[in-house]
Scaffold this motif. Sequence first.
Motif, PDB file in Angstrom:
ATOM      1  N   UNK A  72      43.119  -4.375  72.714  1.00  0.00           N
ATOM      2  CA  UNK A  72      43.265  -3.158  72.884  1.00  0.00           C
ATOM      3  C   UNK A  72      42.376  -2.014  71.977  1.00  0.00           C
ATOM      4  N   UNK A  73      42.283  -2.376  70.700  1.00  0.00           N
ATOM      5  CA  UNK A  73      41.495  -1.776  69.608  1.00  0.00           C
ATOM      6  C   UNK A  73      41.446  -2.686  68.616  1.00  0.00           C
ATOM      7  N   UNK A  74      40.395  -2.159  67.790  1.00  0.00           N
ATOM      8  CA  UNK A  74      39.800  -3.201  66.660  1.00  0.00           C
ATOM      9  C   UNK A  74      40.700  -3.497  65.658  1.00  0.00           C
ATOM     10  N   UNK A  75      42.007  -2.736  65.527  1.00  0.00           N
ATOM     11  CA  UNK A  75      42.831  -3.083  64.609  1.00  0.00           C
ATOM     12  C   UNK A  75      43.663  -4.593  65.056  1.00  0.00           C
ATOM     13  N   UNK A  76      43.595  -4.767  66.367  1.00  0.00           N
ATOM     14  CA  UNK A  76      44.080  -6.123  66.977  1.00  0.00           C
ATOM     15  C   UNK A  76      42.998  -7.171  66.824  1.00  0.00           C
ATOM     16  N   UNK A  77      42.067  -7.401  66.058  1.00  0.00           N
ATOM     17  CA  UNK A  77      40.935  -8.208  66.063  1.00  0.00           C
ATOM     18  C   UNK A  77      41.535  -9.528  65.934  1.00  0.00           C
ATOM     19  N   UNK A  78      42.558  -9.754  64.889  1.00  0.00           N
ATOM     20  CA  UNK A  78      43.194 -11.127  64.727  1.00  0.00           C
ATOM     21  C   UNK A  78      43.757 -11.607  66.050  1.00  0.00           C
ATOM     22  N   UNK A 128      46.104   5.584  67.480  1.00  0.00           N
ATOM     23  CA  UNK A 128      45.892   5.073  68.682  1.00  0.00           C
ATOM     24  C   UNK A 128      46.015   6.037  69.970  1.00  0.00           C
ATOM     25  N   UNK A 129      45.035   6.284  70.949  1.00  0.00           N
ATOM     26  CA  UNK A 129      45.566   6.817  72.024  1.00  0.00           C
ATOM     27  C   UNK A 129      44.668   6.007  73.143  1.00  0.00           C
ATOM     28  N   UNK A 130      45.311   6.018  74.494  1.00  0.00           N
ATOM     29  CA  UNK A 130      44.392   5.382  75.469  1.00  0.00           C
ATOM     30  C   UNK A 130      43.527   6.218  75.805  1.00  0.00           C
ATOM     31  N   UNK A 131      42.524   5.610  76.524  1.00  0.00           N
ATOM     32  CA  UNK A 131      41.220   6.670  76.709  1.00  0.00           C
ATOM     33  C   UNK A 131      41.535   7.651  77.630  1.00  0.00           C
ATOM     34  N   UNK A 132      40.822   8.842  77.700  1.00  0.00           N
ATOM     35  CA  UNK A 132      40.898   9.924  78.751  1.00  0.00           C
ATOM     36  C   UNK A 132      40.396   9.614  79.953  1.00  0.00           C
ATOM     37  N   UNK A 133      39.343   8.652  80.025  1.00  0.00           N
ATOM     38  CA  UNK A 133      38.361   8.539  81.130  1.00  0.00           C
ATOM     39  C   UNK A 133      38.148   6.686  81.250  1.00  0.00           C
TER      40      UNK A 133
END
Length: 885
Positions: free
Chosen positions: A317-323, A14-19
């Motif tokens: 934040x990302x789809x791994x955090x769906x729960x 995971x990395x934060x978005x560039x834009x």
Amino acid sequence: MRTEQPKMIYLKDYQAPEYLIDETHLTFELFEDHSLVHAQLVMRRNPERGAGLPPLVLDGQHLELVSLKLDDADLRQGDYQLDDSHLTLQPKAQAFTLDTTVRIHPETNTALEGLYKSGSMFCTQCEAEGFRKITYYLDRPDVMSKFTTTVVAEQHSYPVLLSNGNPIASGPGEDGRHWATWEDPFKKPAYLFALVAGDLWCVEDTFTTLSERTVALRIYVEPENIDKCQHAMTSLKKSMRWDEEVYGREYDLDIFMIVAVNDFNMGAMENKGLNIFNSSAVLARAETATDAAHQRVEAIVAHEYFHNWSGNRVTCRDWFQLSLKEGFTVFRDAGFSADMNSATVKRIQDVAYLRTHQFAEDAGPMAHPVRPDSFIEISNFYTLTVYEKGSEVVGMIHTLLGPEGFRKGSDLYFERHDGQAVTCDDFIKAMEDANGVDLTQFKRWYSQAGTPRLAVGESYDAAAKTYSLTFRQSCPPTPDKMEKLPFVIPVELGLLDSQGAEIPLRLAGEAAANGTSRVISVTEAEQTFTFVDIPEQPLPSLLRGFSAPVKLSFPYNRDQLMFLMQHDSDGFNRWDAGQQLSVQVLQELIAQHQQGASLTLDPRLVSALRSVLSDESLDQAMVAEMLSLPSEAYLTEISEVADVEAIHVAREFARQQLAENLFEGLWLRYEANRDLSKRTPYMAEAEHFARRALQNIALSYLMLTDKPEVLSATLDQFDTADNMTERLTALAVLVNSPFETEKAKALEVFAENFKGNPLVMDQWFSVQAGSPLPGGLARVKALMEHPAFNIKNPNKVRALIGAFAGQNLINFHAADGSGYRFLADLVIQLNGFNPQIASRQLAPLTRWRKYDSARQALMKAELERILASGGLSADVFEVVSKSLA
Ligand code: TRP
Ligand code: ZN
């Protein structure tokens, strides 16, 4: 369709978005043979990612790029790159505006993801990664933007034009067209975007919030369904009030809308201010929807509404955090349903579902932690583990902190993270900070897959008057081959004396006893708890209310289980003692069948259920639950190797014996409740649900006796009931009966009466698909030719194929492999037009490890055939390849 091997995505990357995208201005021009999407994105470099201007990589799939402008300058070929899932270009400044126009084809979109047509209406489904099928975008949940949306369409066919937020302007256009503009003041990720255009009617109401703001509520449906919205509206208002009272959460826009659509991959979707629902999760009235359907509508309306805070205001934040949003929101909707109906019965139903289906997932090739650490296709991770086990994990935090501590934690979570995209760790941190506790070890529930086992042993020291319970936890291996460290397992328990009274609980070292039911935390691989002042050998009541999602074992004998059924103060454990007794008795019958012996039912099960049946003090819904034997699917899940025939024969034999031995008690209960049903108009409320549940399970037993008075009662119930709950049960028992003439007639009459109502026809398909009588596959194949069947409609696929493969185990697992071949053919076909549904229908084939070697070979051969069929979607590829690995 993929052109290369799909690749695995990892949480660790995971990395934060560039834009970032501060503003998103969309205009949709909807036409019958294409649609145009104009997007203006006000963007800037993400300061978190430092200086420098890396290439901008936008997601986009199946889009035809019509025009592209960067800060008002047209870009030409060579200024940007396109591949089948990205648009890449080079920004020239820290802040810039990008304008794109793309052409898309909702009219031919059969995957039901992105913008598509359901019947004559346009609608969207963007979670998880559908927005990239609408326009080029940073389609990830940590990019949150303020949206305005203009929809332009032909006025006559699409009088209603909706999107997220508040309506700000509308007017006529040229050539019989019109337009409407919506503005959503809250920043949101693209997965919460929604648009609807159609010829819809709506039911309207209002809700006054705690701070006295008036919110307009609207449920939009096709005109013929306008009479089936009241239950959903009532459920919505109850949900809004409950979230204020229990979580302190108020609604935040001036309008809240629900739209019902017939073609939908899942139950419903929480788009900001504009929830889109499968019509099966909205429409309900007595004549057409069962009690179960009414309760499902209430729960799903609540679930989607609750997402406004747990999901939308605070998102992932990302789809791994769906729960983070799904586990928490399921926990919230379960609390709501428990408060609206019988809390114990709700718990029993949820636990039975979890143990049967989530435990099976956890023991299979797709097992994953509540927070997965890798995936190929995120759509495959909307699972029982993320939802149901995720909810159990939140529930354990609730148990450990108590209701007030939990509320302090949730308040801090919402306040600290409002407007943010966060992680499961952030949720835990808020719980820790608000309560001054350390949940480090507890967090293993998020990262370790598999269902823990908890073996419990006892020892009583009569001289010292001490009683010790020793807990040994372990977790079976999962496909990730990860080594499992001990979990924190909250075990709520009590101790019963020989009269059935609860003994005060004082642990060694404590100054005084502290209640008769309490929670202890098992945190080590092996751990002993010693209770003092225990005057006689007690009987433990363990894991009350199913306080942790584990497989607990304690060497109860049948007499002890009967004792707990009668005396346990915990309603859930009374039921569970009955289930454990039934399991023991059924496993004995299974063994008898396997040895070729004649079957004999332990009379203790008959007498235990006779007492339940005559216990007037028990809630009738509880009686109905206690009379229900464990399902074939559950008996399969707890078997080392499931013997399909033996399980079916044993369970049917037990049902038959119970019906004959308890005939009088069942008949009394049936008649009393049927009489009430005749005399009082239908109501969708707990007491009515309870008496119909008992009436109907009684009828399904009674019909096993083939007595003429039962047949005439069934026919009368079928003909004269004023509600679908009674009518459908009568139909189901006829379908499973040997009365061929009556069965054929009832099926025909029912289909004739309800041919115009697709949701009722779904029930008609399911009842037949689930019938265990011989010839099941041939019946299903014939029903696929019925004019009401449509393979493009997910509800129809679930009603017929899903019910057959998931509930009709004896037919699906036919020894010749015909059921498997049928399902594989179907998956290959579905893969071509709806990958999400194809991949979900596959689940029964992935359970091959549970069966004998002949069936294993047949099931694996079908998985191989699917894999070799070519053109697999990422969805199907992931499930098939992992199942064979
Ligand atoms: N977020 C939805 C829920 O409340 C899930 C959902 C609805 C979904 N439609 C979907 C997920 C389509 C994936 C694909 O549970
Ligand atoms: Zn949800």
